[in-house]
Design a protein around this motif. Structure first.
Motif, PDB file in Angstrom:
ATOM      1  N   TRP A  95       0.838  -1.208   0.000  1.00  0.00           N
ATOM      2  CA  TRP A  95       0.000   0.000   0.000  1.00  0.00           C
ATOM      3  C   TRP A  95       0.871   1.255   0.000  1.00  0.00           C
ATOM      4  N   HIS A  96       1.818   1.315   0.931  1.00  0.00           N
ATOM      5  CA  HIS A  96       2.662   2.507   1.055  1.00  0.00           C
ATOM      6  C   HIS A  96       3.628   2.659  -0.125  1.00  0.00           C
ATOM      7  N   THR A  97       4.110   1.538  -0.653  1.00  0.00           N
ATOM      8  CA  THR A  97       5.127   1.590  -1.706  1.00  0.00           C
ATOM      9  C   THR A  97       4.552   1.806  -3.096  1.00  0.00           C
ATOM     10  N   HIS A  98       3.438   1.149  -3.405  1.00  0.00           N
ATOM     11  CA  HIS A  98       2.953   1.148  -4.781  1.00  0.00           C
ATOM     12  C   HIS A  98       1.580   1.796  -5.000  1.00  0.00           C
ATOM     13  N   VAL A  99       0.725   1.771  -3.997  1.00  0.00           N
ATOM     14  CA  VAL A  99      -0.653   2.228  -4.211  1.00  0.00           C
ATOM     15  C   VAL A  99      -0.875   3.655  -3.727  1.00  0.00           C
ATOM     16  N   GLU A 100      -0.417   3.946  -2.531  1.00  0.00           N
ATOM     17  CA  GLU A 100      -0.713   5.246  -1.919  1.00  0.00           C
ATOM     18  C   GLU A 100      -0.191   6.413  -2.749  1.00  0.00           C
ATOM     19  N   GLU A 101       1.040   6.304  -3.242  1.00  0.00           N
ATOM     20  CA  GLU A 101       1.623   7.419  -3.993  1.00  0.00           C
ATOM     21  C   GLU A 101       0.810   7.759  -5.239  1.00  0.00           C
ATOM     22  N   ARG A 102       0.328   6.719  -5.933  1.00  0.00           N
ATOM     23  CA  ARG A 102      -0.421   6.948  -7.179  1.00  0.00           C
ATOM     24  C   ARG A 102      -1.884   7.268  -6.932  1.00  0.00           C
ATOM     25  N   TRP A 103      -2.522   6.591  -5.974  1.00  0.00           N
ATOM     26  CA  TRP A 103      -3.979   6.700  -5.843  1.00  0.00           C
ATOM     27  C   TRP A 103      -4.451   7.333  -4.543  1.00  0.00           C
ATOM     28  N   GLY A 104      -3.566   7.500  -3.562  1.00  0.00           N
ATOM     29  CA  GLY A 104      -3.993   7.987  -2.257  1.00  0.00           C
ATOM     30  C   GLY A 104      -4.784   9.282  -2.294  1.00  0.00           C
ATOM     31  N   GLY A 105      -4.369  10.247  -3.108  1.00  0.00           N
ATOM     32  CA  GLY A 105      -5.041  11.547  -3.149  1.00  0.00           C
ATOM     33  C   GLY A 105      -6.142  11.657  -4.181  1.00  0.00           C
ATOM     34  N   ILE A 106      -6.436  10.568  -4.897  1.00  0.00           N
ATOM     35  CA  ILE A 106      -7.472  10.582  -5.940  1.00  0.00           C
ATOM     36  C   ILE A 106      -8.839  10.276  -5.335  1.00  0.00           C
ATOM     37  N   ARG A 107      -9.862  11.035  -5.743  1.00  0.00           N
ATOM     38  CA  ARG A 107     -11.216  10.760  -5.274  1.00  0.00           C
ATOM     39  C   ARG A 107     -11.753   9.499  -5.946  1.00  0.00           C
ATOM     40  N   LEU A 108     -12.594   8.779  -5.242  1.00  0.00           N
ATOM     41  CA  LEU A 108     -13.158   7.533  -5.769  1.00  0.00           C
ATOM     42  C   LEU A 108     -13.849   7.749  -7.113  1.00  0.00           C
ATOM     43  N   VAL A 109     -14.617   8.832  -7.216  1.00  0.00           N
ATOM     44  CA  VAL A 109     -15.397   9.071  -8.436  1.00  0.00           C
ATOM     45  C   VAL A 109     -14.537   9.480  -9.623  1.00  0.00           C
ATOM     46  N   ASP A 110     -13.280   9.836  -9.364  1.00  0.00           N
ATOM     47  CA  ASP A 110     -12.406  10.290 -10.443  1.00  0.00           C
ATOM     48  C   ASP A 110     -11.550   9.178 -11.035  1.00  0.00           C
ATOM     49  N   ILE A 111     -11.668   7.971 -10.510  1.00  0.00           N
ATOM     50  CA  ILE A 111     -10.868   6.850 -11.014  1.00  0.00           C
ATOM     51  C   ILE A 111     -11.491   6.304 -12.285  1.00  0.00           C
ATOM     52  N   GLU A 112     -10.676   6.171 -13.316  1.00  0.00           N
ATOM     53  CA  GLU A 112     -11.136   5.645 -14.595  1.00  0.00           C
ATOM     54  C   GLU A 112     -10.414   4.336 -14.907  1.00  0.00           C
ATOM     55  N   PHE A 113     -11.128   3.468 -15.596  1.00  0.00           N
ATOM     56  CA  PHE A 113     -10.607   2.146 -15.946  1.00  0.00           C
ATOM     57  C   PHE A 113      -9.269   2.249 -16.676  1.00  0.00           C
ATOM     58  N   SER A 114      -9.188   3.128 -17.655  1.00  0.00           N
ATOM     59  CA  SER A 114      -7.967   3.239 -18.462  1.00  0.00           C
ATOM     60  C   SER A 114      -6.781   3.704 -17.617  1.00  0.00           C
ATOM     61  N   ASP A 115      -7.032   4.538 -16.617  1.00  0.00           N
ATOM     62  CA  ASP A 115      -5.958   4.989 -15.739  1.00  0.00           C
ATOM     63  C   ASP A 115      -5.414   3.840 -14.900  1.00  0.00           C
ATOM     64  N   VAL A 116      -6.321   2.993 -14.432  1.00  0.00           N
ATOM     65  CA  VAL A 116      -5.901   1.835 -13.652  1.00  0.00           C
ATOM     66  C   VAL A 116      -5.089   0.884 -14.526  1.00  0.00           C
ATOM     67  N   GLN A 117      -5.552   0.663 -15.761  1.00  0.00           N
ATOM     68  CA  GLN A 117      -4.826  -0.215 -16.676  1.00  0.00           C
ATOM     69  C   GLN A 117      -3.428   0.324 -16.972  1.00  0.00           C
ATOM     70  N   ASP A 118      -3.323   1.619 -17.186  1.00  0.00           N
ATOM     71  CA  ASP A 118      -2.009   2.226 -17.451  1.00  0.00           C
ATOM     72  C   ASP A 118      -1.072   2.042 -16.259  1.00  0.00           C
ATOM     73  N   TRP A 119      -1.619   2.240 -15.062  1.00  0.00           N
ATOM     74  CA  TRP A 119      -0.816   2.078 -13.837  1.00  0.00           C
ATOM     75  C   TRP A 119      -0.307   0.644 -13.710  1.00  0.00           C
ATOM     76  N   VAL A 120      -1.186  -0.326 -13.928  1.00  0.00           N
ATOM     77  CA  VAL A 120      -0.808  -1.743 -13.838  1.00  0.00           C
ATOM     78  C   VAL A 120       0.273  -2.074 -14.868  1.00  0.00           C
ATOM     79  N   SER A 121       0.098  -1.592 -16.083  1.00  0.00           N
ATOM     80  CA  SER A 121       1.064  -1.871 -17.152  1.00  0.00           C
ATOM     81  C   SER A 121       2.432  -1.263 -16.843  1.00  0.00           C
ATOM     82  N   GLU A 122       2.433  -0.049 -16.331  1.00  0.00           N
ATOM     83  CA  GLU A 122       3.695   0.628 -15.992  1.00  0.00           C
ATOM     84  C   GLU A 122       4.397  -0.080 -14.830  1.00  0.00           C
TER      85      GLU A 122
END
Length: 362
Positions: free
Chosen positions: A91-118
């Motif tokens: 959580w602290h190493t990989h998730v929080e930095e990218r998604w911690g400050g993002i609102r739930l309603v602002d998350i898009e499928f393509s953004d998640v896919q890009d993050w996973v691929s990177e």
């Protein structure tokens, strides 16, 4: 019922839909370019309310970090300390930095896919899948809490885990490794001939050895969690009796000599042995002196134990019980390569059956 009103903006006429939420409070949605779009939205809201599917958009305006606290707390209450530690780090190493400050309603499928691929370009499949699982889990909870209509993290393409090829040592190689491990020779032999995990072996107490029946009572697992050793249930959560061969008895008696029944079998009796680094320390030195690959991990001794057991005639069910797997199917899945001879026997049996059948009709 909803009401629709037009209003003027710098960009032209827009429409606003005012409606009541299921709790009776009023809210509105603005910015529709056409009255038709506003009407469609109003109709959709009414249908969702009638079906009990309505999600209040305002509830999704909290950040992922805010929702992570309750999700991690729930995991901590149920998970083993060692597993929770891996989640916390991920959580602290990989998730929080990218998604911690993002609102739930602002998350898009393509953004998640890009993050996973990177992330997959820099980290192993195991790390990526764990990090994605944390984000997806937090969003799953948000969906259940009616903060989101759907989870945009579900359905993304994840990297495939590549199964590591098992390393199986010969009896001679195990003996060479044990000899070079010096005071830890008995521990190495126990790992290679009983299949117990390192944490299970180092958690054994003198009272867990039944010399009369030649059994080890495996019921605890000692795992390093940060700077501390945490003792918990075994990985499968079930205690088991594991047989040991007669040649191990001398070493086990020597390990137990002079210790109370409640003291640890291996080591000084009080302090749990640390998992050895396969690249440094006593285990790395023993491997080098024995002429074994540097990549050989302490867990590979468990694989060797499985191969010795199968070669000695153990069936899948016996191997499952010995290793503490949840099911025989799991054992077959992990060690399918050890049962190739069974496939040859099936083919040979079919050959004999066919010859007998055709010979009887000749």
């Amino acid at each position: 019922m909803s009401t629709i009103k037009a209003y003027e903006t710098a960009a032209g006429k827009r429409y606003r839909v005012r409606y009541r939420k299921p709790d009776g409070s009023q809210t509105d949605k603005r910015g529709f370019r056409t009255k038709r779009d506003a009407e469609l939205f109003a109709a959709t809201v009414e249908v969702k309310k009638a079906r009990g599917e309505y999600v209040d958009p305002s509830l999704g305006r909290v950040t992922v970090a805010e929702r992570s606290k309750s999700w991690l707390s729930a995991k901590k209450a149920r998970a083993k300390a060692s597993y929770y530690r891996t989640l916390e780090i991920a959580w602290h190493t990989h998730v929080e930095e990218r998604w911690g400050g993002i609102r739930l309603v602002d998350i898009e499928f393509s953004d998640v896919q890009d993050w996973v691929s990177e992330l997959a370009e820099k980290r192993s499949a195991t790390v990526v899948i764990r990090a994605h699982g944390i984000l997806a889990g937090i969003l799953d909870t948000a969906v259940r809490d009616r903060r989101l209509a759907r989870n945009e993290a579900r359905g993304v393409v994840l990297p495939r885990k590549r199964k590591k090829k098992h390393v199986y040592l010969s009896h001679l190689q195990v003996e060479q490794l044990a000899a070079e491990s010096r005071e830890k020779a008995t521990l190495v032999r126990v790992l290679a001939y009983t299949g117990v995990r390192w944490g299970e072996a180092t958690a054994l107490r003198v009272s867990d050895v039944d010399f009369g029946r030649r059994r080890l009572y495996v019921h605890e697992n000692a795992v390093r969690v940060g700077p501390k050793t945490v003792v918990d249930d075994t990985k499968g959560g079930k205690a088991r009796w594991v047989p040991f061969a007669p040649f191990l008895e001398f070493g086990l008696r020597a390990a137990a000599k002079g210790k109370r029944a409640d003291e640890l079998l291996f080591g000084d009796g009080e302090n749990y042995l640390k998992t050895p680094d396969y690249r440094d320390g006593w285990y790395a030195g023993a491997k080098k002196r024995a002429g074994l690959p540097e990549s050989l991990t302490i867990h590979d001794l468990r694989h060797s134990a499985a191969s010795f057991a199968v070669a000695a005639g153990a069936n899948v069910k016996a191997l499952q019980r010995m290793l503490g797997h949840e099911s025989a199917a799991m054992t077959l899945d992990v060690y399918a390569d050890l049962f190739d001879d069974d496939l040859d026997k099936v083919a040979d049996a079919l050959e004999r059956s066919r010859d007998e059948a055709l010979g009887a009709t000749a």
